[in-house]
Design a protein around this motif. Structure first.
Motif, PDB file in Angstrom:
ATOM      1  N   LEU A 250       0.803  -1.226   0.000  1.00  0.00           N
ATOM      2  CA  LEU A 250       0.000   0.000   0.000  1.00  0.00           C
ATOM      3  C   LEU A 250       0.838   1.280   0.000  1.00  0.00           C
ATOM      4  O   LEU A 250       0.567   2.182  -0.806  1.00  0.00           O
ATOM      5  CB  LEU A 250      -0.962  -0.016   1.189  1.00  0.00           C
ATOM      6  CG  LEU A 250      -2.026   1.084   1.187  1.00  0.00           C
ATOM      7  CD1 LEU A 250      -2.945   0.931  -0.008  1.00  0.00           C
ATOM      8  CD2 LEU A 250      -2.852   1.043   2.470  1.00  0.00           C
ATOM      9  N   PRO A 251       1.857   1.431   0.862  1.00  0.00           N
ATOM     10  CA  PRO A 251       2.642   2.676   0.818  1.00  0.00           C
ATOM     11  C   PRO A 251       3.370   2.863  -0.515  1.00  0.00           C
ATOM     12  O   PRO A 251       3.471   3.991  -1.019  1.00  0.00           O
ATOM     13  CB  PRO A 251       3.637   2.504   1.971  1.00  0.00           C
ATOM     14  CG  PRO A 251       3.024   1.488   2.867  1.00  0.00           C
ATOM     15  CD  PRO A 251       2.282   0.560   1.974  1.00  0.00           C
ATOM     16  N   ASP A 252       3.851   1.778  -1.110  1.00  0.00           N
ATOM     17  CA  ASP A 252       4.550   1.893  -2.386  1.00  0.00           C
ATOM     18  C   ASP A 252       3.610   2.240  -3.530  1.00  0.00           C
ATOM     19  O   ASP A 252       4.049   2.723  -4.575  1.00  0.00           O
ATOM     20  CB  ASP A 252       5.284   0.589  -2.704  1.00  0.00           C
ATOM     21  CG  ASP A 252       6.398   0.309  -1.713  1.00  0.00           C
ATOM     22  OD1 ASP A 252       7.013   1.275  -1.250  1.00  0.00           O
ATOM     23  OD2 ASP A 252       6.639  -0.867  -1.393  1.00  0.00           O
ATOM     24  N   ALA A 253       2.300   2.000  -3.329  1.00  0.00           N
ATOM     25  CA  ALA A 253       1.323   2.361  -4.358  1.00  0.00           C
ATOM     26  C   ALA A 253       1.241   3.863  -4.569  1.00  0.00           C
ATOM     27  O   ALA A 253       0.620   4.326  -5.534  1.00  0.00           O
ATOM     28  CB  ALA A 253      -0.061   1.812  -3.983  1.00  0.00           C
ATOM     29  N   MET A 254       1.874   4.640  -3.687  1.00  0.00           N
ATOM     30  CA  MET A 254       1.902   6.094  -3.841  1.00  0.00           C
ATOM     31  C   MET A 254       2.707   6.536  -5.055  1.00  0.00           C
ATOM     32  O   MET A 254       2.719   7.715  -5.399  1.00  0.00           O
ATOM     33  CB  MET A 254       2.487   6.752  -2.583  1.00  0.00           C
ATOM     34  CG  MET A 254       1.695   6.510  -1.308  1.00  0.00           C
ATOM     35  SD  MET A 254      -0.008   7.073  -1.433  1.00  0.00           S
ATOM     36  CE  MET A 254      -0.848   5.562  -1.862  1.00  0.00           C
ATOM     37  N   GLU A 255       3.399   5.608  -5.711  1.00  0.00           N
ATOM     38  CA  GLU A 255       4.139   5.954  -6.917  1.00  0.00           C
ATOM     39  C   GLU A 255       3.202   6.282  -8.067  1.00  0.00           C
ATOM     40  O   GLU A 255       3.626   6.870  -9.062  1.00  0.00           O
ATOM     41  CB  GLU A 255       5.063   4.800  -7.319  1.00  0.00           C
ATOM     42  CG  GLU A 255       6.183   4.529  -6.331  1.00  0.00           C
ATOM     43  CD  GLU A 255       7.171   5.670  -6.231  1.00  0.00           C
ATOM     44  OE1 GLU A 255       7.228   6.497  -7.160  1.00  0.00           O
ATOM     45  OE2 GLU A 255       7.891   5.741  -5.219  1.00  0.00           O
ATOM     46  N   GLY A 256       1.938   5.902  -7.962  1.00  0.00           N
ATOM     47  CA  GLY A 256       0.969   6.271  -8.985  1.00  0.00           C
ATOM     48  C   GLY A 256       0.550   7.719  -8.843  1.00  0.00           C
ATOM     49  O   GLY A 256       0.808   8.373  -7.824  1.00  0.00           O
ATOM     50  N   PRO A 257      -0.113   8.282  -9.856  1.00  0.00           N
ATOM     51  CA  PRO A 257      -0.612   9.660  -9.742  1.00  0.00           C
ATOM     52  C   PRO A 257      -1.545   9.820  -8.548  1.00  0.00           C
ATOM     53  O   PRO A 257      -2.253   8.884  -8.165  1.00  0.00           O
ATOM     54  CB  PRO A 257      -1.359   9.868 -11.070  1.00  0.00           C
ATOM     55  CG  PRO A 257      -0.767   8.874 -12.011  1.00  0.00           C
ATOM     56  CD  PRO A 257      -0.407   7.685 -11.166  1.00  0.00           C
ATOM     57  N   THR A 258      -1.565  11.009  -7.967  1.00  0.00           N
ATOM     58  CA  THR A 258      -2.336  11.246  -6.742  1.00  0.00           C
ATOM     59  C   THR A 258      -3.829  10.945  -6.883  1.00  0.00           C
ATOM     60  O   THR A 258      -4.434  10.425  -5.947  1.00  0.00           O
ATOM     61  CB  THR A 258      -2.115  12.685  -6.260  1.00  0.00           C
ATOM     62  OG1 THR A 258      -0.731  12.871  -5.994  1.00  0.00           O
ATOM     63  CG2 THR A 258      -2.897  12.955  -4.987  1.00  0.00           C
ATOM     64  N   PRO A 259      -4.493  11.255  -8.015  1.00  0.00           N
ATOM     65  CA  PRO A 259      -5.920  10.911  -8.105  1.00  0.00           C
ATOM     66  C   PRO A 259      -6.203   9.429  -7.888  1.00  0.00           C
ATOM     67  O   PRO A 259      -7.182   9.071  -7.238  1.00  0.00           O
ATOM     68  CB  PRO A 259      -6.301  11.360  -9.523  1.00  0.00           C
ATOM     69  CG  PRO A 259      -5.343  12.456  -9.836  1.00  0.00           C
ATOM     70  CD  PRO A 259      -4.054  12.045  -9.178  1.00  0.00           C
ATOM     71  N   ILE A 260      -5.324   8.571  -8.406  1.00  0.00           N
ATOM     72  CA  ILE A 260      -5.569   7.147  -8.198  1.00  0.00           C
ATOM     73  C   ILE A 260      -5.261   6.747  -6.765  1.00  0.00           C
ATOM     74  O   ILE A 260      -5.887   5.843  -6.199  1.00  0.00           O
ATOM     75  CB  ILE A 260      -4.790   6.281  -9.210  1.00  0.00           C
ATOM     76  CG1 ILE A 260      -5.266   4.830  -9.143  1.00  0.00           C
ATOM     77  CG2 ILE A 260      -3.302   6.336  -8.950  1.00  0.00           C
ATOM     78  CD1 ILE A 260      -6.747   4.667  -9.292  1.00  0.00           C
ATOM     79  N   SER A 261      -4.317   7.433  -6.131  1.00  0.00           N
ATOM     80  CA  SER A 261      -4.068   7.182  -4.717  1.00  0.00           C
ATOM     81  C   SER A 261      -5.334   7.461  -3.916  1.00  0.00           C
ATOM     82  O   SER A 261      -5.703   6.707  -3.014  1.00  0.00           O
ATOM     83  CB  SER A 261      -2.916   8.053  -4.217  1.00  0.00           C
ATOM     84  OG  SER A 261      -1.726   7.780  -4.923  1.00  0.00           O
ATOM     85  N   ALA A 262      -6.005   8.566  -4.244  1.00  0.00           N
ATOM     86  CA  ALA A 262      -7.248   8.909  -3.547  1.00  0.00           C
ATOM     87  C   ALA A 262      -8.323   7.864  -3.795  1.00  0.00           C
ATOM     88  O   ALA A 262      -9.043   7.452  -2.874  1.00  0.00           O
ATOM     89  CB  ALA A 262      -7.725  10.288  -4.008  1.00  0.00           C
ATOM     90  N   LEU A 263      -8.452   7.414  -5.041  1.00  0.00           N
ATOM     91  CA  LEU A 263      -9.503   6.452  -5.366  1.00  0.00           C
ATOM     92  C   LEU A 263      -9.235   5.099  -4.726  1.00  0.00           C
ATOM     93  O   LEU A 263     -10.150   4.455  -4.191  1.00  0.00           O
ATOM     94  CB  LEU A 263      -9.612   6.316  -6.890  1.00  0.00           C
ATOM     95  CG  LEU A 263     -10.884   5.660  -7.433  1.00  0.00           C
ATOM     96  CD1 LEU A 263     -12.129   6.381  -6.952  1.00  0.00           C
ATOM     97  CD2 LEU A 263     -10.856   5.631  -8.955  1.00  0.00           C
TER      98      LEU A 263
END
Length: 698
Positions: A250-263
């Motif tokens: 989950l923390p490494d998923a922050m490498e994606g763009p912020t909108p997808i992090s929010a979703l």
């Protein structure tokens, strides 16, 4: 009213149609499709908006008392085996449809501003639409098989979106890590589904629960076997909802763009795990061992995530560990039997966490003109500070979310978290103690994040802080396991150039910056923040303990319940004691954060120096990534090398030996098989003579 339900299948289909048409356009007419950026985005946002409107209509119908509706078709049959597909609309489904569509709609509106200059703008919208469709399909699924199909689609979309900037090594590594980690949980889920079908001969949620209890009571299957099946199913939510020990993606998923992090963190992937626990609650509640496993897993995850979040400097990773901790609360609530409390916190958390992630994206967007596009700088809170005067809307909405997640009344998080703590205290005071301490830690790290980002003086132009971050970055690139890890030979390249957050090459040097101060984000980004601030502040009022409309909706009130309420059974003294304790620990956390990061009367580095072991434990994420690296990554490599040795020396050796024997015997036989009859007669004569001599000797 019935046509409203007969066409409810359109809710997941509408965003699927958008993703399909735009995706086909990108594949077949790429240049032509990319010319109409605004047209494509409006098309996709309009479709999710239509799905959102339809979802609200279904929710209103359910609030008015319409009976649950299920539409089933037989998809496959063989003998006594029948597999059905379809959709179901009940109170839980209607609630989840509204949560998913509202958050997805606002995220897509926000995306127009955040991804405006990204070359993959249209592709990102297509992925978002497919992701939303997959989650909506999962929500309306009437049985475990259909849930599993959409479960895997959600996982596939998360892989595509986390690795959206696939030409960046950290993003490529992060999506692979998420994919592999979730495969572990999904394999357990598949085994659990097959085991439950073997035992109950059904994939339907209610039927499985009833039959499984009857089988255990009759002794047809053991309680241990039933618990095993339930725990295997729970492995799926453990991975999807980032519970220990499968939380590392989950923390490494922050490498994606912020909108997808929010979703991901608000309404789709991580919510899918909690939703499945809710759907499978008729199965879990009859198996005490499974309920205990769920409760303890959630409690430990809540504490683990909070203790790691207190030392994070990356604003998105701090929010990621916060999500992990809050999901732990939800899972713990389900484990102690507080079904509605867990769902209530799922709803409130979806809105305030979506707002805070989008707020962090607004901060990053504003910081990039000052510090460059490299995430190591644009997302580090040590280079922020004082942003409230530059970004008042972002700061104000983020502050609302901070109050909500910290459990300050009357904001949404107070009501849902307090209900979980009350249920945990009734079930087991240890769970309450863990949740109570975690609530204090949550308030501390969230206000640490707020003060470090929005209060004080702006530090974006401080060269000393930049150099410190650069040194840490180079060290992590050389030593760290996970996304961003590099070979030592790559460090010199990394020190001069980085691949920026939007797929462009950019220098790390401050002279590349275009501004000395950040700026507020455009209206397409701030409007969703303002909209999300309303439910973040007020939606908790539907679940107040003295009149819990939320619980009445999820579990419709009976005459007995009405009678209890009329007798004034609500215990105000108990509520006030529990509320005062939870607010008190939150205020302690807020006070400590203000003393350390607002007034600077306490030096955090001095405290870290006094307790280096605990500080390093938190900073290094309890060394769990390092353990996984040593055991699984390096262990797999050692195993692969050993298998290679066996393959080369034994398997290939046997093959080569067989070839050599064939070659030698062939070469020898070609001198014997010469076609001359006299030579053959001589051989026969020699053989007979030899036999005679041997027989004479014996």
């Amino acid at each position: 009213m019935e046509p409203l339900y007969q066409y409810a299948w359109l809710i997941p289909v509408l965003p699927l149609v958008g993703a399909t048409l735009v995706g086909l356009g990108l594949l077949s007419f790429n240049q032509f499709t990319n010319r109409f950026r605004s047209g494509n985005s409006v098309f996709i946002v309009s479709l999710i908006g239509a799905a959102m409107t339809y979802s609200f209509a279904l929710l209103w119908s359910q609030l008015q008392g319409h009976a649950p509706y299920t539409q089933i078709i037989e998809w496959a049959a063989a003998g006594t085996f029948h597999l059905n597909m379809g959709y179901t609309i009940d109170h839980l489904t209607a609630l989840m449809l509204v949560i998913v569509t509202t958050v997805a709609f606002l995220v897509m509106v926000y995306t127009d501003g955040y991804m405006a200059h990204d070359p993959g703008y249209i592709r990102f919208y297509a992925y978002l639409s497919l992701f939303s469709s997959s989650m909506l399909g999962l929500v309306i699924s009437p049985n475990l098989v259909q849930v599993y199909v959409f479960w895997e689609l959600v996982g596939m979309c998360s892989y595509l979106l986390i690795g959206f900037w696939y030409d960046r090594k950290p993003a490529a590594d992060a999506c692979q890590k998420a994919f592999v980690t979730n495969r572990v949980g999904d394999f357990g889920l598949l085994l659990g589904i097959l085991g439950l079908y073997w035992a109950t001969n059904s994939f339907e949620f209610d039927v499985i629960g009833t039959r499984l209890q009857d089988l255990v009571q009759s002794g047809s299957i053991s309680a241990g076997l039933a618990a095993l099946f339930a725990v295997l199913v729970f492995l799926g939510p453990v991975a999807k909802s980032a519970q220990f020990p499968l939380h590392v993606w989950l923390p490494d998923a922050m490498e994606g763009p912020t909108p997808i992090s929010a979703l991901i963190h608000a309404a789709t992937m991580v919510a899918a795990g909690v939703f499945l626990i809710a759907r499978m609650f008729p199965v879990f509640e009859g198996i005490p061992i499974a309920m205990d496993v769920i409760a303890w897993t959630g409690a430990f995850t809540a504490f683990l995530g909070a203790t790691i979040a207190i030392t994070q400097n990356d604003i998105k990773k701090g929010l990621a560990y916060s999500t992990m901790s809050q999901l732990g609360y939800m899972v713990m609530a389900m484990g102690v039997g507080a079904y509605t409390a867990g769902l209530f916190h799922l709803m409130t958390h979806a809105y305030f966490k979506a707002m805070m992630f989008l707020g962090s994206g607004s901060v990053i967007h504003g910081m990039e003109d000052v510090v460059g596009h490299d995430p190591a700088y644009a997302q580090d809170m040590r280079l922020m500070g004082g942003l409230r005067k530059y970004m008042p809307i972002t700061a104000g909405t983020f502050f609302v979310g901070t109050l909500a997640i910290s459990g300050i009344p009357p904001f949404a998080g107070f009501w849902s978290k307090d209900e979980i703590l009350g249920a945990a205290f009734t079930a087991n005071p240890i769970f309450w103690a863990v949740g109570w301490v975690t609530a204090g830690i949550t308030a501390f790290y969230m206000f640490r994040m707020y003060f470090s980002t929005f209060e004080g003086s702006f530090r974006g132009n401080d060269s000393a802080v930049r150099n410190q971050i650069k040194a840490e970055k180079l060290q992590s690139l050389g030593l760290a396991f996970g996304p961003g890890a590099m070979n030592p030979q790559e460090l010199m390249v990394a020190s001069d150039h980085t691949h920026d957050d939007h797929g462009h090459d950019d220098h790390d040097h401050p002279e590349q910056s275009h501004s000395h101060a950040p700026h507020e984000s455009p209206l397409t980004m701030t409007l969703p923040l303002l909209v999300l601030a309303v439910p973040s502040a007020l939606i908790g009022l539907v679940g107040t303990p003295f009149h819990n409309y939320f619980e009445e909706f999820i579990h419709p009130s009976t005459e007995v319940v009405h009678e209890v309420v009329e007798l004034g059974a609500f215990d105000w003294s108990e509520f006030l004691v529990m509320a005062a304790s939870s607010v008190g620990i939150a205020l302690i956390g807020i006070t400590l954060a203000s003393l350390m990061y607002l007034t600077r009367k306490i030096d955090p580095s001095a405290i870290a120096a006094k307790i280096p072991a605990l500080y390093q434990l938190s900073k290094n994420k309890w060394y769990i990534d390092d353990i996984y690296n040593a055991v699984f990554v390096m262990g797999s490599r050692r195993l692969a090398r050993q298998v290679l040795e066996v393959d080369v020396r034994i398997v290939d050796g046997l093959v080569n030996l067989a070839g050599l024997v064939t070659l030698v015997t062939g070469e020898g036989l070609k001198y014997l098989e010469n076609g001359r009859a006299q030579f053959y007669a001589l051989i026969i004569f020699g053989a007979v003579l030899g036999l005679v001599l041997i027989s004479g000797v014996t």
